[in-house]
Design a protein around this motif. Structure first.
Motif, mmCIF file in Angstrom:
data_model
loop_
_atom_site.group_PDB
_atom_site.id
_atom_site.type_symbol
_atom_site.label_atom_id
_atom_site.label_comp_id
_atom_site.label_asym_id
_atom_site.label_seq_id
_atom_site.Cartn_x
_atom_site.Cartn_y
_atom_site.Cartn_z
ATOM 1 N N VAL A 192 58.333 -89.839 70.352
ATOM 2 C CA VAL A 192 58.067 -88.561 71.005
ATOM 3 C C VAL A 192 59.204 -87.602 70.671
ATOM 4 O O VAL A 192 60.287 -88.012 70.258
ATOM 5 N N ASP A 193 58.927 -86.300 70.841
ATOM 6 C CA ASP A 193 59.958 -85.295 70.589
ATOM 7 C C ASP A 193 61.018 -85.355 71.679
ATOM 8 O O ASP A 193 60.699 -85.313 72.878
ATOM 9 N N ASN A 194 62.255 -85.426 71.248
ATOM 10 C CA ASN A 194 63.390 -85.453 72.163
ATOM 11 C C ASN A 194 64.291 -84.241 71.883
ATOM 12 O O ASN A 194 64.546 -83.915 70.719
ATOM 13 N N ARG A 195 64.751 -83.624 72.947
ATOM 14 C CA ARG A 195 65.772 -82.588 72.792
ATOM 15 C C ARG A 195 67.122 -83.233 73.097
ATOM 16 O O ARG A 195 67.291 -83.859 74.141
ATOM 17 N N GLU A 236 66.222 -80.902 67.959
ATOM 18 C CA GLU A 236 65.019 -81.660 68.282
ATOM 19 C C GLU A 236 64.906 -82.833 67.308
ATOM 20 O O GLU A 236 65.158 -82.690 66.111
ATOM 21 N N LEU A 237 64.502 -83.993 67.823
ATOM 22 C CA LEU A 237 64.382 -85.183 66.991
ATOM 23 C C LEU A 237 63.287 -86.091 67.535
ATOM 24 O O LEU A 237 63.218 -86.324 68.750
ATOM 25 N N ARG A 238 62.439 -86.579 66.630
ATOM 26 C CA ARG A 238 61.444 -87.596 66.983
ATOM 27 C C ARG A 238 61.872 -88.913 66.330
ATOM 28 O O ARG A 238 61.618 -89.137 65.132
ATOM 29 N N ARG A 272 60.812 -83.171 80.156
ATOM 30 C CA ARG A 272 61.133 -81.802 79.768
ATOM 31 C C ARG A 272 60.607 -80.835 80.819
ATOM 32 O O ARG A 272 59.499 -81.015 81.340
ATOM 33 N N HIS A 285 56.508 -87.371 78.689
ATOM 34 C CA HIS A 285 55.951 -87.978 77.480
ATOM 35 C C HIS A 285 56.293 -89.458 77.531
ATOM 36 O O HIS A 285 57.463 -89.828 77.511
#
Length: 793
Positions: A192-195, A236-238, A272, A285
């Motif tokens: 999942v997208d992580n900030r 941002e990193l998935r 988020r 998520h």
């Protein structure tokens, strides 16, 4: 405060206390009930000091107003409460201390800075007795540099060396850079997208510009990043399963470093939040095999504002909460799994735009040929209603923006009092007219929430409360048997307040050897005498007062710490034995067992309550070692004189007297008898050839005890009337501006247009620009800070 709502993240929860006891009836399945019970039992307090300015010179006065509120409601505390204020130097020694009695949430005070106060870094801390139950991180702290260029002419050599070491250490800390990564919600989650927030700092905590790239373990560049404010930024990193990530970082001085990112969890929840108009959106998520229902709980300062259960569909879930649900300040969002454990959390900052509106009305008036400035303050709430409360005002001429400033009542109460660490220029984040959503978001993503640990809350644990709220002075101590190194229980201790004929108190120790005198009311510094009987074996116990240490407090260099200026002696150096010493560091002096003529061969202490003899002669006959009575004469055994028959010399309080004056004294009037014979009597010369018997009378404050010590205690501070700085702060080094001059200070400002609420000061005091700072708290807990600049025409 700004007119936007800020979203914030927190990753770190710090345990704020030890010694935990269970609260009955708590369950991890009911976090809202557990939290409310925990807060009800442990609700703390917040203290804020409005200082008249931010930089000081030795010889000036620190004027301040103390504001005390409940940490949950932010309402002023109505009950009378003690507030303690300490000025601590960079070696961790208290140089000045004040005890205030706050009423209705306010107390005024001042600290006069001696002319021989060392030049250097200081910390002002303020706290209550109740706050001592929790971490010192909750205390009010203000860091400042006090200038005293004349100290170079009296500085001890050891301090010169210490200042050089301090500067070397400070330089190394400023040149050592670190970077840390803070995944949103607590952990990076795969798929999942992580900030991820970044924080690049030196070891003082000062933000450092940095940039870099995120690489996978095959050397592929995934994403780049750059700091945007105070060393903070985000990317941002998935994360992919089975892949590790590393940051290739370049700091501002072209130093490079490779740093591993925290490993991504194969299963978990990414959290988020976003602001959408008047709604706070909270989105989950869910990754991997994580499933089941989740509880989303939002609380503000321990009061649950919203809780909702969700079941993710297709790996996501979202709720929307009206912003009006929350008060201004930090709100803590926590996600609980179906087994009641927190799995993700985040902070958000809510701005209800309900800060006080402060509006000065300034006029010029003439009186008897002199021109004066008159200032009235209009203080209203956001709806225009006049607000009553506690307010203070400072008017300053000179240096308006000294190094290390940038905090006020709003930032302290709403932000920094709930966050971990020293914040670099917190006032920046609540600057009117600026959209600081991104910067404030980054600030709280990289500073941890510190008010409590969820593990403690869910396990039903609370801090051991050893300190109760107090509105009087208590003096506590401990009695120890030095021969056995163990406490002395059920032992009588008495105390006399010197100079107070009625100030005699008595108590006994408990089974831990502790004693206390409560409900004392004395102003300013006062001296006490603590006394006791002797222990079995005729030796005195060790009596220590709790809290009497003046050193050992922590001063940790931080973003506000400056280099020590004085690293060598001045050209007019002269010895000053008091230079750099704390006035509270005086070692308590024994007033009862002082040896005026060296160590006697025998000391006979007389217990007034147990004495049975009727005269000193009877005491000597029964207790003096080696004394012989021959008819009407007293002699010590052995060749004590040329003719072997000399009587001793008799003395009272150090003066030679006739023998009968001593022998006929009633023992109840005598404190002790010292006996010298043989070589010990040589100090008395020929007069002491036959030995010496020296009697010391019992003073009114001796309380019938054999041993006592005097201590200087801190009573309630008596605030002085404000006067303008007697000196104009000098430039401490070439081309540096002075510290500014306080031309007016009012700790009890009244609002409104009534003529009685107008404050006046001479226009002749102003040479150019002046700054007016008004701070305070309304009776319903409304917060207000106003800064206004006036240019004299």
């Amino acid at each position: 405060m700004k007119t936007t709502t800020f979203l914030c993240t927190s990753l770190i929860l710090l345990l704020v206390s030890t010694g935990l006891a269970a609260i009955p009836g708590m369950s991890g399945q009911d976090p809202d009930r557990n939290l409310e019970n925990y807060i009800r039992e442990t609700s703390s307090q917040k203290v804020y000091l409005h200082l008249n300015k931010n930089n000081y010179t030795a010889g000036e006065v620190i004027w301040f107003n103390a504001y005390l509120v409940n940490s949950v409601s932010h309402l002023p505390l109505k009950e009378k409460t003690n507030i303690y204020v300490d000025l601590i130097n960079s070696q961790g020694t208290i140089m000045e201390r004040r005890l205030l009695l706050a009423e209705n949430g306010v107390a005024e005070g001042d600290i006069g800075l001696p002319f021989n106060l060392p030049d250097g870094n200081y910390r002002i801390r303020a706290y209550t007795g109740w706050m001592k139950n929790f971490s010192e991180d909750f205390y009010f702290n203000r860091y400042l540099y006090i200038t005293n260029q004349d100290y170079a002419n009296i500085i001890p050599r050891a301090e010169v060396r210490a200042n050089r070491r301090f500067n070397r250490d400070l330089g190394r800390m400023a040149e050592t850079f670190e970077i840390a990564f803070f995944p949103e919600g607590g952990n990076m989650v795969q798929g999942v997208d992580n900030r991820v927030a970044i924080k690049a700092v030196d070891l003082l905590g000062r933000g450092i510009d940095a940039e870099g790239t995120i690489m996978d373990d095959n050397g592929n560049e995934i994403v780049s990043f750059r700091t945007v404010h105070a060393g903070m930024g985000y990317f941002e990193l998935r994360p992919e399963p089975g892949v590790n990530y590393q940051a290739n970082v370049s700091f501002l001085n072209d130093r490079h470093r490779n740093v591993d990112l925290p490993p991504a969890q194969p299963e978990g929840v990414a959290l988020r939040t976003e602001r959408k108009e008047d709604i706070l959106s909270v989105r989950l998520h869910v990754s991997g095999g994580t499933h089941g229902d989740f509880k989303i709980l939002a609380h503000s300062r321990g009061i649950v504002r919203h809780m909702e259960s969700v079941r993710p569909a297709a790996g996501t879930a979202e709720i929307a909460v009206p912003l009006e649900t929350f008060p201004s300040g930090i709100t803590h969002i926590v996600v609980f799994s179906d087994n009641g454990k927190p799995v993700a959390e985040r902070l958000v900052f809510i701005d209800r735009e309900d800060e006080l509106i402060l509006n000065p009305v300034i006029s010029k008036v003439e009186h008897e040929g002199n021109e004066y400035y008159g200032i009235q303050m209009e203080i209203t709430d956001s709806k225009g209603n006049t607000v009553e409360g506690n307010f203070s005002m400072s008017v300053i001429e000179g240096n308006f923006a000294p190094p290390g400033t940038g905090s006020n009542l709003l930032t302290d109460i709403l932000i920094t009092s709930d966050l971990d660490g020293v914040i670099e220029n917190p006032q920046y984040y609540l600057t009117s007219g600026k959209d600081m959503q991104r910067e404030l978001d980054l600030l709280l993503m990289t500073h941890g929430w510190r008010r409590f640990s969820w593990d403690d809350v869910l396990d039903g644990k609370e801090p051991e409360l050893q300190h109760m709220p107090s509105s009087s002075i208590s003096i506590r101590g401990n009695v120890t048997d030095p021969a056995k190194n163990e406490p002395v229980n059920n032992f009588q201790v008495r105390m006399k307040v010197i100079g107070d004929n009625n100030g005699i108190y008595s108590t006994t120790t408990n089974n831990r050897g502790d004693f206390a005198f409560h409900d004392l009311m004395y102003n300013d510094n006062f001296r006490i005498e603590i006394g006791s009987n002797r222990l079995v074996g005729d030796y005195p116990p060790v009596i220590d007062l709790i809290g009497s240490k003046v050193s050992g407090f922590e001063y940790t260099p931080n973003v506000l710490t400056r280099e020590a200026r004085i690293v060598q002696r001045g050209n007019n150096w002269g010895r000053d034995r008091d230079a750099g010493k704390s006035p509270y560091a005086v070692i308590p002096e024994s007033t009862r067992t002082r040896q005026n003529y060296g160590t006697p061969d025998q000391t006979i202490f007389i217990d007034r309550d147990k004495i049975t003899q009727r005269s000193v002669l009877d005491v000597l006959v029964e207790r003096a070692v080696g004394l012989q009575v021959q008819g009407n004469r007293l002699m010590f055994r052995g060749p004590s004189s040329l003719n072997l028959s000399s009587e001793p010399m008799f003395m009272i309080e150090g003066s030679q007297v006739a023998r009968d004056m001593v022998l006929s004294m009633h023992p109840r009037d005598v404190d002790r008898i010292e006996i010298f014979r043989g070589p010990s009597a040589a100090i008395f010369g020929v007069r002491g050839a036959g030995g010496v018997i020296a009697a010391y009378v019992r003073r009114a404050g001796d309380m019938g005890f054999q041993d006592s010590k005097e201590h200087m205690m801190v009573g309630y501070h008596s605030p002085r009337e404000f006067y303008s700085d007697l000196i104009t702060a000098r430039a401490v080094i070439e081309n540096e501006e002075p510290s500014g001059r306080t031309i007016f200070w009012n700790p009890s400002l009244a609002a409104g247009h009534d003529e009685d609420n107008t404050v006046f000061f001479p226009a002749s005091e102003i040479s150019g620009q002046m700054k007016i700072v008004v701070e305070g708290i309304g009776s319903a807990g409304e917060l207000g800070t106003g800064i206004f600049t006036i240019q004299k025409k």
